[in-house]
Design a protein around this motif. Structure first.
Motif, PDB file in Angstrom:
ATOM      1  N   GLY A 180       0.932  -1.181   0.054  1.00  0.00           N
ATOM      2  CA  GLY A 180       0.063  -0.056   0.019  1.00  0.00           C
ATOM      3  C   GLY A 180       0.817   1.149   0.011  1.00  0.00           C
ATOM      4  N   TYR A 181       0.234   2.345  -0.479  1.00  0.00           N
ATOM      5  CA  TYR A 181       0.786   3.628  -0.560  1.00  0.00           C
ATOM      6  C   TYR A 181      -0.058   4.743  -0.463  1.00  0.00           C
ATOM      7  N   HIS A 182      -1.033   4.587   0.608  1.00  0.00           N
ATOM      8  CA  HIS A 182      -2.013   5.749   0.457  1.00  0.00           C
ATOM      9  C   HIS A 182      -1.594   7.092   1.062  1.00  0.00           C
ATOM     10  N   LYS A 183      -0.490   6.989   1.769  1.00  0.00           N
ATOM     11  CA  LYS A 183       0.215   8.112   2.211  1.00  0.00           C
ATOM     12  C   LYS A 183       1.335   8.732   1.704  1.00  0.00           C
ATOM     13  N   ASP A 189      -0.126  13.968  -4.033  1.00  0.00           N
ATOM     14  CA  ASP A 189       0.101  15.276  -4.800  1.00  0.00           C
ATOM     15  C   ASP A 189      -0.746  14.997  -6.308  1.00  0.00           C
ATOM     16  N   ALA A 190      -0.579  13.625  -6.741  1.00  0.00           N
ATOM     17  CA  ALA A 190      -1.208  13.398  -7.967  1.00  0.00           C
ATOM     18  C   ALA A 190      -2.696  13.563  -7.851  1.00  0.00           C
ATOM     19  N   PRO A 225      -7.666  -2.746   7.759  1.00  0.00           N
ATOM     20  CA  PRO A 225      -7.651  -1.307   8.029  1.00  0.00           C
ATOM     21  C   PRO A 225      -8.168  -0.476   6.843  1.00  0.00           C
ATOM     22  N   TYR A 226      -8.554  -1.012   5.722  1.00  0.00           N
ATOM     23  CA  TYR A 226      -8.900  -0.261   4.583  1.00  0.00           C
ATOM     24  C   TYR A 226      -9.752   0.929   4.803  1.00  0.00           C
ATOM     25  N   TYR A 227     -10.910   0.834   5.585  1.00  0.00           N
ATOM     26  CA  TYR A 227     -11.879   2.005   5.999  1.00  0.00           C
ATOM     27  C   TYR A 227     -11.168   2.995   6.399  1.00  0.00           C
ATOM     28  N   CYS A 228     -10.174   2.974   7.384  1.00  0.00           N
ATOM     29  CA  CYS A 228      -9.571   4.138   8.114  1.00  0.00           C
ATOM     30  C   CYS A 228      -8.425   4.693   7.099  1.00  0.00           C
ATOM     31  N   LEU A 229      -7.869   3.835   6.069  1.00  0.00           N
ATOM     32  CA  LEU A 229      -6.901   4.249   5.101  1.00  0.00           C
ATOM     33  C   LEU A 229      -7.490   5.135   4.078  1.00  0.00           C
TER      34      LEU A 229
END
Length: 345
Positions: A180-183, A189-190, A225-229
């Motif tokens: 994952g790379y949500h942060k 920025d993209a 954790p998907y919802y929180c992410l």
């Protein structure tokens, strides 16, 4: 030619000269928009225990006795509505992403790398991608699933598929798996850039809707954790957007919803379709909607969000509805992929 050709006697002699294979993965599509092809695809997809977490015997009876008899024909019509001369939009876009990422890597000096694309379900398979890298002598493999927000049914399932292949290899390569790379700031920025460009061109809507793919609430209750992410992603993008005063975007006018629910169980809320149906009666008739969980446009964005949910909103009295496309092969998206990969290169 040996599958180990190109491998030195001591593969760890010089890590900087090691060849690094990058496996770029996404969900997948049927080979064609036909009932037969869709049935094959859905059978593989819905047989994954990460996707449906109910007792296997019960689910197999439901899947083969009901769902695979009814759903393929209906889904084939939906796929036909988005199919292009290049085939599946998801597959075609992922191919463009692979090519652009490969070019950017070479441009940045990563000469000993090669990017291969694979799909979790359908073709090209994860096994074929890994085998291609093995045949070319790659001793280091980096797996990048193109799902920004971790979830068990997506990234967890991809890890299962990779593991199931590698457990059959006698020599397991050095493996780096990105979960994952949500942060990641370049990804944020993209996303912010794509929204900003739309708002500056078409104006700031009354509501900006972030619609994420849904999942059963039970998954969240069991620790996914998907919802929180997803909510974190929205917050980070909105923080970026509100720095631009020209947009006049109030964070109170941004909402996160969840789409694509299936079956009778409770899923993550609020639901996208129900939310869009209720907005016009609240006086909200001008919205823009984006789906940040999708790295490439596909059935869930092009047919469901761009088509089905547009109709729901307009039939309820909505007047302006804009879908902001997935990041697809935008240059800043490719740069974000490289930034995610860099620590493993």
């Amino acid at each position: 030619m040996s599958r180990f050709s190109g491998i030195t006697d001591n593969p760890h002699k010089d890590r900087f000269n090691q060849k690094t294979g990058i496996l770029l993965t996404n969900l997948g599509s049927p080979d064609e928009p036909s009932t037969k092809a869709v049935r094959i695809y859905l059978q593989e997809f819905l047989s994954d225990p990460r996707i449906v977490e109910i007792p296997r015997l019960v689910w197999m009876i439901i899947l083969h006795g009901i769902i695979l008899r009814i759903r393929p024909k209906r889904s084939a019509k939906l796929y036909k509505s988005i199919w292009t001369e290049n085939g599946s939009p998801l597959t075609h876009i992922t191919r463009l992403q692979r090519d652009k990422l490969s070019a950017l890597l070479k441009q940045q000096g990563y000469e000993n790398t090669e990017v291969v694309m694979s799909m979790r379900y359908g073709n090209p398979s994860i096994e074929s991608g890994l085998e291609e890298l093995r045949e070319k002598g790659f001793t280091r493999i980096v797996v990048l699933p193109l799902y920004p927000q971790y979830s068990s049914p997506t990234i967890g399932s991809t890890f299962d598929a990779v593991s199931n292949v590698l457990r059959k290899w006698r020599w397991v390569p050095e493996l780096h798996f990105i979960n994952g790379y949500h942060k990641n700031t370049t990804y944020i920025d993209a996303l912010a850039n794509s929204i900003s460009e739309d708002l500056k061109k078409h104006g700031t809507p009354q509501k900006l809707v972030f619609s994420y793919h849904g999942m059963p609430k039970l998954f969240l209750d069991n620790g996914d954790p998907y919802y929180c992410l997803c909510l974190q992603t929205t917050r980070l993008v909105v923080e970026k957007l509100t720095l631009d005063k020209d947009l006049q975007l109030d964070k109170e006018n941004v909402i996160s919803t969840f789409q694509s629910r299936f079956g009778k169980a409770e899923w993550l809320k609020p639901y996208t379709d129900a939310t869009l149906q209720g907005l016009p009666e609240q006086g909200i008739k001008d919205i823009a909607i984006i789906s940040p969980a999708f790295s490439a446009d596909c059935l869930e964005t092009l047919e469901e969000i761009e088509g089905e949910n547009r109709e729901i909103f307009e039939e309820a009295g909505g007047e302006k509805y804009r879908y902001i496309a997935a990041l697809n092969d935008r240059d800043d998206h490719i740069e974000a992929m490289l930034d995610v990969l860099k620590p493993n290169l």
